[in-house]
Design an enzyme around this catalytic site. Structure first.
Site, mmCIF file in Angstrom:
data_model
loop_
_atom_site.group_PDB
_atom_site.id
_atom_site.type_symbol
_atom_site.label_atom_id
_atom_site.label_comp_id
_atom_site.label_asym_id
_atom_site.label_seq_id
_atom_site.Cartn_x
_atom_site.Cartn_y
_atom_site.Cartn_z
ATOM 1 N N PHE A 114 0.893 -1.262 -0.001
ATOM 2 C CA PHE A 114 0.007 -0.203 -0.075
ATOM 3 C C PHE A 114 0.954 1.272 0.091
ATOM 4 O O PHE A 114 1.894 1.229 0.785
ATOM 5 C CB PHE A 114 -0.768 0.001 1.325
ATOM 6 C CG PHE A 114 -1.931 1.007 1.201
ATOM 7 C CD1 PHE A 114 -3.182 0.521 0.661
ATOM 8 C CD2 PHE A 114 -1.845 2.191 2.000
ATOM 9 C CE1 PHE A 114 -4.080 1.612 0.724
ATOM 10 C CE2 PHE A 114 -3.009 3.118 1.809
ATOM 11 C CZ PHE A 114 -4.008 2.773 1.345
ATOM 12 N N ASP A 185 2.201 -5.747 7.852
ATOM 13 C CA ASP A 185 0.951 -4.990 7.812
ATOM 14 C C ASP A 185 -0.297 -5.985 7.587
ATOM 15 O O ASP A 185 -0.188 -6.785 6.606
ATOM 16 C CB ASP A 185 1.102 -3.889 6.713
ATOM 17 C CG ASP A 185 -0.155 -3.072 6.530
ATOM 18 O OD1 ASP A 185 -1.236 -3.566 7.080
ATOM 19 O OD2 ASP A 185 0.082 -1.881 6.105
ATOM 20 N N TYR A 210 -10.773 -0.411 11.165
ATOM 21 C CA TYR A 210 -12.082 0.132 10.377
ATOM 22 C C TYR A 210 -12.528 -0.789 8.968
ATOM 23 O O TYR A 210 -13.243 -0.513 8.425
ATOM 24 C CB TYR A 210 -12.020 1.577 9.913
ATOM 25 C CG TYR A 210 -10.751 1.867 9.018
ATOM 26 C CD1 TYR A 210 -10.791 1.661 7.989
ATOM 27 C CD2 TYR A 210 -9.767 2.556 9.877
ATOM 28 C CE1 TYR A 210 -9.750 2.013 7.139
ATOM 29 C CE2 TYR A 210 -8.558 2.776 9.308
ATOM 30 C CZ TYR A 210 -8.619 2.704 7.717
ATOM 31 O OH TYR A 210 -7.305 3.010 7.037
ATOM 32 N N LYS A 211 -11.547 -1.641 8.687
ATOM 33 C CA LYS A 211 -11.628 -2.549 7.740
ATOM 34 C C LYS A 211 -12.542 -3.806 7.939
ATOM 35 O O LYS A 211 -13.776 -3.678 8.467
ATOM 36 C CB LYS A 211 -10.382 -2.856 6.864
ATOM 37 C CG LYS A 211 -9.937 -1.905 6.218
ATOM 38 C CD LYS A 211 -8.497 -1.942 5.531
ATOM 39 C CE LYS A 211 -7.998 -0.559 5.088
ATOM 40 N NZ LYS A 211 -6.661 -0.715 4.720
ATOM 41 N N ARG A 357 -12.483 -4.294 -7.343
ATOM 42 C CA ARG A 357 -12.315 -4.964 -6.058
ATOM 43 C C ARG A 357 -13.531 -5.357 -5.306
ATOM 44 O O ARG A 357 -14.400 -4.486 -5.032
ATOM 45 C CB ARG A 357 -11.280 -4.164 -5.071
ATOM 46 C CG ARG A 357 -10.784 -4.853 -4.136
ATOM 47 C CD ARG A 357 -9.643 -3.941 -3.528
ATOM 48 N NE ARG A 357 -10.258 -2.713 -2.649
ATOM 49 C CZ ARG A 357 -9.571 -2.386 -1.628
ATOM 50 N NH1 ARG A 357 -8.452 -2.573 -1.242
ATOM 51 N NH2 ARG A 357 -10.003 -1.089 -0.997
#
Ligand SMILES: *Cc1c(COP(=O)(O)O)cnc(C)c1O
Length: 398
Positions: A114, A185, A210-211, A357
Site C-alpha cells: 500500500f 501489515d 475500520y476494515k 475490487r
C-alpha cells in the site's frame, strides 16, 4: 462448520437492497455500536466528565481492546495496543526495527504494498539521513532478496489490490535466518483470514480496525510488538501516554513496559467504544470456519463472473493458500463499471489503474448475495450499461 453465519448477519445494520462487497475498505455498522457509543457519550462523557478516565476505564481501553484484537490475530496477551492510524503505527514499528538493527540499511518491501507503507518508509529513511535504502521489488522476488543487508522486511500480508497473500510464516523464518526483522501489515488480514503472529514469530505487526473489524471510519490502528522486543524497543514517537508513569509528569522520557510504550497521546475514546461493541460480533466465530466460507464464496463469485464476463480478467490468485478474502478483476473501464454496479446496489470499489475490487465477508455476505452480485455485473457487461457519462465522472474517493 460450527459458526452460524446467519446469526452473524443479523448483527449488522445493512441498508435494504444493498449487497455490500466493500467491508475490506470500510466495514459496515454492527447493530450494537450506536448504543455503545451513545452510552460512552451520555453516561460516561456526559455524566462522569473527566472522572470517566478512571471510572469508565477509558485509560485502559487501548490495552483491554488490544488483547481482544490480539485474539483474532494470534498475538500473545499484552502484546497489542491501539491508537493513531496505521500509517503512524508503520512509522513506529519501522523505526523501532531500524534501531534494533543499526548496522543494516535496507528496508525490503514489494511493489504491491500500500502506498502509505512505502511513503512512510521513504520518509523515515530521509529523516534518519543515515543511508537507509527502501528496496521495492516485485512480490514474488522478495523472498530471494532477503539477505544480510536487510534490516527489516516491510510486507503487507494480503495485497490490497489483487488479494495476493504472502506466506507469512515462511518469509518471517527467511528474514530471521538472514538476521533481519519482520514487520507485517495486517490491514487486509485481521478479521479476514486466520493470522498466527506468535506462531509465525513475527517481530512487529500493525493493522486497521475500520476494515474487516468494523469499528467505523477513523477507528484506531493496532500495533503488535513480539514479547522478546517489547521491553527493549525505543519508540520513535515518545509520547506521554507511552511513558512508564504519565501522571508523574516527569520531564525525562522512560518508556512503559511492553507494547504500551507504542501508545503516543490521548486515546480516541468514542472510536474505541465503537470498536468494543464491534468486537462482540466475533464471539462464536471460528476463524477456520470464516476462512472456509470466505474461500467458498470467493470461488463461487469468481466462477460466476468468469462464466458470464469474458472481458474481465481475474487478478486474484486462484490458489487458496495464495489469496486473502477478496476477488479482483481488471478491466480498462473498471471505474465506470464499478459506478454502474454501485448505482444498482452492489457496492465494491475501484483501485487505479484498472481494478474492480470485491471483498467477500462471510459475517454478512452469503451465497445468495454472491450470485445476485455476479448476475448484476453480468448484465452491466452484456448491455454496456457502464458506458454513460455519469459513470465516468471521477469522485474524490474511488
Ligand atoms: C488501508 C491500509 C492502510 C491505511 O492506513 P491509514 O493510516 O489507516 O489510513 C495502510 N496500509 C495498508 C496495507 C492498507 O490496506
Amino acid at each position: 462448520m460450527q459458526t452460524d453465519f446467519t446469526a452473524t448477519r443479523a448483527l449488522f445494520d445493512l441498508p435494504e437492497g444493498v449487497i455490500y462487497l466493500d467491508g475490506n475498505s470500510l466495514g459496515p455498522l454492527p447493530r450494537a455500536v450506536p448504543a455503545r457509543v451513545a452510552q460512552a457519550m451520555t453516561d460516561e462523557w456526559g455524566q462522569m466528565l473527566i472522572t470517566a478516565w478512571n471510572k469508565a476505564g477509558w485509560m485502559g481501553l487501548p490495552e483491554r481492546l488490544g488483547d481482544r484484537v490480539g485474539q483474532l490475530i494470534g498475538a500473545e496477551p499484552g502484546t497489542v495496543t491501539l491508537g493513531d492510524t496505521l500509517s503512524i503505527k508503520v512509522f513506529q514499528a519501522l523505526s523501532a526495527a531500524l534501531q534494533a538493527r543499526p548496522a543494516r540499511k535496507v528496508i525490503l518491501s514489494d511493489s504491491g504494498n500500500f502506498p502509505t507503507d512505502l511513503y512512510i518508509a521513504q520518509g523515515l529513511a530521509d529523516l534518519l539521513a543515515a543511508g537507509h535504502e527502501l528496496r521495492v521489488l516485485a512480490p514474488e522476488e522478495v523472498e530471494a532478496a532477503i539477505d544480510d543487508t536487510v534490516a527489516v522486511t516491510l510486507l503487507t500480508e494480503v495485497d490490497y489490490r489483487t488479494g495476493r497473500k504472502h506466506d507469512m510464516k515462511r518469509l518471517t523464518a527467511k528474514a530471521h535466518a538472514a538476521g533481519a526483522l519482520a514487520f507485517w501489515d495486517l490491514a487486509h488480514s485481521a478479521g479476514a483470514v486466520p493470522v498466527d503472529l506468535a506462531g509465525c514469530g513475527a517481530d512487529f505487526a500493525a493493522g486497521c480496525t475500520y476494515k474487516y473489524l468494523n469499528a467505523g471510519p477513523g477507528a484506531p490502528a493496532f500495533i503488535y510488538v513480539a514479547p522478546r522486543h517489547a521491553d527493549t524497543v525505543r519508540p520513535a514517537l515518545a509520547g506521554w501516554l507511552g511513558h512508564e508513569a504519565p501522571f508523574a509528569f516527569d520531564p525525562d522520557y522512560r518508556p512503559a513496559p511492553g507494547t504500551a510504550r507504542m501508545r503516543v497521546g490521548t486515546p480516541p475514546v468514542l472510536q474505541l467504544a465503537a470498536l468494543e461493541a464491534a468486537l462482540d460480533v466475533w464471539q462464536g466465530v471460528d476463524m477456520a470456519d470464516l476462512r472456509a466460507q470466505s474461500l467458498a464464496l470467493t470461488d463461487r463469485f469468481i466462477a460466476a463472473v468468469e462464466a458470464a464476463c469474458p472481458d474481465l480478467r481475474l487478478v486474484t490468485p486462484r490458489d487458496h493458500a495464495s489469496r486473502g478474502s477478496q476477488a479482483s478483476f481488471a478491466h480498462p473501464e473498471g471505474y465506470a463499471i464499478m459506478q454502474a454496479l454501485i448505482a444498482r446496489g452492489v457496492i465494491g470499489d475501484f483501485r487505479a489503474p484498472d481494478i474492480l475490487r470485491f471483498g467477500l465477508t462471510p459475517l454478512y455476505i452469503g451465497p445468495a448475495e454472491v450470485d445476485q452480485a455476479a448476475a448484476i455485473l453480468a448484465e452491466i457487461m452484456a448491455t454496456r450499461a457502464w458506458d454513460r457519462p455519469e459513470y465516468h465522472a471521477r469522485a474524490r474517493v474511488t
